[in-house]
Design an enzyme around this catalytic site. Sequence first.
Site: not given
Ligand code: ADE
Length: 234
Positions: A76, A103, A141, A156
């Site tokens: 993330p 984690e 794709r 697309d």
């Molecule tokens: N792992 C945990 N959350 C994620 C996200 N939003 N994008 C990519 N990998 C992740």
Amino acid sequence: MFSGFLAAGILEKAAAKGVLDIRVHDLRDWTDGKHRQVDDRPFGGGEGMVLMPGPIFKAVEAVRAETEAPVVLLSPQGRMFDTETARAWAVCRQVILICGRYEGVDERVGRHLADAEVSIGDYVLTGGEPAAMVVVDAVARFVPGVVGKAASVAHDSFAEGLLDCPHYTRPRVFRGHAVPEVLFSGDHARIGRWRRRQALAKTAALRPDLIGARPLSAADRSLLDEIRKERKEP
Ligand code: ADE
């Protein structure tokens, strides 16, 4: 987790045709000791476990077949994954995706092993696996031979920096909602203009950020002016 995803639909057909080869590896195959441990407690204390760098480095070194293969850590904290990135990775002979865990992953993986850290959105998943599936699907794709008609990928949403135009099929009237008349005109130039106008209007309303991100043709700019006048915008 991956078996259902890879065993159905377009990806399965592409793998059968030999245009795509997706392999899933278990980090535990690169561990020492009978517990096959891949994570440990964080130095400095705190909650949760952190994936150790050793098994991840060893796994990547073992599966890497192309020295040029981008090594991608899904997390993330990464840069946002988008259609440009999908297109770029589709021309690579190999892409290595590392699934992190909520984690955390030892920082040295991101710093000294991965070439890119990418996120699929501003939310936290319990692991990188669903994100890897999203990336695999979006990249696949753009691999020639995966999607039947190359033209369907070209038009697309996002392919040209705009959302896709609306699509309709039978019935002509569904629960009182009729299909726009223009689509029955048989006039392909008119239908083409209508679709472009719809795509511009939808993008301007729902994703104005996309409109600002790319230069528009003169024809698109005048369509957009018309749309804005109708909506009585400045
Ligand atoms: N792992 C945990 N959350 C994620 C996200 N939003 N994008 C990519 N990998 C992740």
